[in-house]
Design a protein around this motif. Sequence first.
Motif, PDB file in Angstrom:
ATOM      1  N   LEU A 154      12.257 -65.849 -56.764  1.00 17.63           N
ATOM      2  CA  LEU A 154      12.995 -64.827 -56.037  1.00 17.63           C
ATOM      3  C   LEU A 154      12.998 -65.122 -54.550  1.00 17.63           C
ATOM      4  CD1 LEU A 154      11.461 -61.655 -57.771  1.00 17.63           C
ATOM      5  CD2 LEU A 154      13.689 -62.684 -58.261  1.00 17.63           C
ATOM      6  N   PRO A 155      14.050 -64.752 -53.837  1.00 13.80           N
ATOM      7  CA  PRO A 155      14.040 -64.895 -52.376  1.00 13.80           C
ATOM      8  C   PRO A 155      13.088 -63.881 -51.748  1.00 13.80           C
ATOM      9  CG  PRO A 155      16.073 -63.840 -53.104  1.00 13.80           C
ATOM     10  CD  PRO A 155      15.356 -64.273 -54.344  1.00 13.80           C
ATOM     11  N   GLU A 156      12.585 -64.204 -50.561  1.00  8.21           N
ATOM     12  CA  GLU A 156      11.604 -63.328 -49.922  1.00  8.21           C
ATOM     13  C   GLU A 156      12.185 -61.991 -49.483  1.00  8.21           C
ATOM     14  OE1 GLU A 156      10.110 -65.214 -46.435  1.00  8.21           O
ATOM     15  OE2 GLU A 156      12.066 -65.363 -45.448  1.00  8.21           O
ATOM     16  N   THR A 157      13.506 -61.904 -49.419  1.00  9.32           N
ATOM     17  CA  THR A 157      14.140 -60.641 -49.019  1.00  9.32           C
ATOM     18  C   THR A 157      14.313 -59.668 -50.175  1.00  9.32           C
ATOM     19  OG1 THR A 157      16.305 -61.697 -49.330  1.00  9.32           O
ATOM     20  CG2 THR A 157      15.375 -61.710 -47.098  1.00  9.32           C
TER      21      THR A 157
ATOM     22  N   GLU B 178       1.868 -64.353 -64.912  1.00  7.39           N
ATOM     23  CA  GLU B 178       2.234 -65.565 -64.178  1.00  7.39           C
ATOM     24  C   GLU B 178       2.645 -65.212 -62.743  1.00  7.39           C
ATOM     25  OE1 GLU B 178       2.714 -69.164 -65.419  1.00  7.39           O
ATOM     26  OE2 GLU B 178       1.005 -68.149 -66.353  1.00  7.39           O
ATOM     27  N   PRO B 179       2.255 -66.009 -61.754  1.00  6.58           N
ATOM     28  CA  PRO B 179       2.646 -65.728 -60.366  1.00  6.58           C
ATOM     29  C   PRO B 179       4.150 -65.903 -60.165  1.00  6.58           C
ATOM     30  CG  PRO B 179       1.548 -67.852 -60.522  1.00  6.58           C
ATOM     31  CD  PRO B 179       1.409 -67.207 -61.867  1.00  6.58           C
ATOM     32  N   ILE B 180       4.652 -65.313 -59.110  1.00  6.19           N
ATOM     33  CA  ILE B 180       6.071 -65.378 -58.776  1.00  6.19           C
ATOM     34  C   ILE B 180       6.263 -66.400 -57.668  1.00  6.19           C
ATOM     35  CG2 ILE B 180       8.045 -64.095 -57.843  1.00  6.19           C
ATOM     36  CD1 ILE B 180       5.284 -62.128 -59.430  1.00  6.19           C
ATOM     37  N   VAL B 181       7.259 -67.263 -57.832  1.00  9.25           N
ATOM     38  CA  VAL B 181       7.606 -68.240 -56.791  1.00  9.25           C
ATOM     39  C   VAL B 181       8.596 -67.569 -55.837  1.00  9.25           C
ATOM     40  CG1 VAL B 181       8.634 -70.478 -56.291  1.00  9.25           C
ATOM     41  CG2 VAL B 181       7.236 -70.180 -58.355  1.00  9.25           C
ATOM     42  N   VAL B 182       8.229 -67.524 -54.548  1.00 10.01           N
ATOM     43  CA  VAL B 182       9.038 -66.849 -53.544  1.00 10.01           C
ATOM     44  C   VAL B 182       9.623 -67.893 -52.596  1.00 10.01           C
ATOM     45  CG1 VAL B 182       9.069 -65.135 -51.698  1.00 10.01           C
ATOM     46  CG2 VAL B 182       7.602 -64.793 -53.699  1.00 10.01           C
ATOM     47  N   GLN B 183      10.936 -67.906 -52.494  1.00  6.06           N
ATOM     48  CA  GLN B 183      11.626 -68.853 -51.616  1.00  6.06           C
ATOM     49  C   GLN B 183      11.866 -68.195 -50.258  1.00  6.06           C
ATOM     50  OE1 GLN B 183      15.341 -70.251 -53.152  1.00  6.06           O
ATOM     51  NE2 GLN B 183      15.583 -71.850 -51.620  1.00  6.06           N
ATOM     52  N   THR B 184      11.459 -68.877 -49.198  1.00  9.98           N
ATOM     53  CA  THR B 184      11.589 -68.333 -47.854  1.00  9.98           C
ATOM     54  C   THR B 184      12.936 -68.729 -47.246  1.00  9.98           C
ATOM     55  OG1 THR B 184      10.610 -70.260 -46.752  1.00  9.98           O
ATOM     56  CG2 THR B 184       9.096 -68.557 -47.587  1.00  9.98           C
ATOM     57  N   ALA B 185      13.213 -68.143 -46.088  1.00  9.33           N
ATOM     58  CA  ALA B 185      14.464 -68.458 -45.396  1.00  9.33           C
ATOM     59  C   ALA B 185      14.489 -69.910 -44.930  1.00  9.33           C
ATOM     60  CB  ALA B 185      14.641 -67.521 -44.198  1.00  9.33           C
TER      61      ALA B 185
END
Length: 452
Positions: free
Chosen positions: A109-112, A132-139
């Motif tokens: 998911l995106p960080e926003t 399971e952990p969530i992968v967070v994509q930053t700007a």
Amino acid sequence: MSQEFCSPISAPVLSVGSDRDLGLESSLQELPMYTFDVEVNFTGAEVAKYFDQYPSLPGVILVEQGKFRGMISRRRLVEFLIRPYGEDLFAKESLDVLYSYARTAILQLPETTPILTAMQHTLKRSPEFLAEPIVVQTAENTYKLLDSHELNIAAWQIRGIETQVRYERSQAQMIQNDKMASLGRLVDGVAHEILDPVGFIWGNLTHISNYSQDLLKLIAAYEKNLPQGCEVINILKEEIEFDYLAQDLSKALTSARSGAERLKKLVTSLQNFCHIDAIYPKPVDLHTCIDSIVILMKSRLKGEIKIIKNYGKLPPVPCFIGQLNQVLMNILSQAVDSLLDEAVRHQLQPNCSKNIKQAEIIITTDVISQAAKIPDTPDSRWVSICIADNGIGISDELQKQIIESFSIEKRADKETSLAVSYRIITARHGGNLNFRSQPEIGTEFEILLPLL
């Protein structure tokens, strides 16, 4: 693959997140997350040392030559150790090989992303993947790991805030409803007090008109039988301008009657608008309701907006008249505001006096039928009230906001008048509220009420 030419693994870095309190619109970037990128050619044993040093580290981000490849959680790596020959595989094989065995669906998911939205995505996963952990994509197009436990805690905190907000809003709504009910009773009492003297005026105007006509006939009879009259009477007639008085008296009485009639309609409309609903809906004449609201809004029309009524034949419709009046007022106010804003825009623009169209609001009522959704059942019958204007229309962004305000999932800090109208029509009357809008053509709101 030999590891002697590989750069060492960078230690995990935990971001502290935002220092402000979480709110209903808080996003993932406000939560603490781990940054831990490891090239896929390292072994599991080399990564395991960091899991011993950082007990809360949820997993590892896999990269290949700096590019995102995937993610392996702490739980998946531990599962390798308990497999037969798992220790040898864990110690000798690269993370690339381990990932090929342990590959699972990754929630990215995106960080926003709002925290509550991320929680909804998490709960849609299979039960075996909930932890399971969530992968967070930053700007900056980097990737971080968010522990699902941290997300759960944050979501529950926000749910508590949401519950408090809903409670406070319901309390405020109860106070507002009580105030409006008291105001309605007060206005109804004042309107009743106004109607009494208006009734006296209205009832006596007929007698005054008849009396004045009789007196004028009497004076005419005197003039006919005493054509010369006397000097005193002739002087008095000139002083009071008798000829003008005789002509204007009927006009003055007609004007007074018209004013009393308008005042009576206005006060009656005000009484109808402030009507306090009973527990159960009552049959009402919708055309009378619409006419009452139009009378109350005449001061805002200022002669610039033309109201066109295309009334069909409607039976009495059971409804809560006070609430329905509020809906009609809200929608008509929306149309009037749109047309007045367009008029102001034309005035501010130079050389736009030509080709200015007449501002119109068209109110159309009819009984319509809709095909039944269930086979072998009769079609449903509805009363349709369409309120259309020929204004500038509603922008796509505003249309989206209006539709979102209709949704119960939208947690707005303040309800709009259209959202309240939608709830009244759908929840209280079992109907529907639709709207259509096109730029430079206009907007149409359609109220559908079921006929039982």
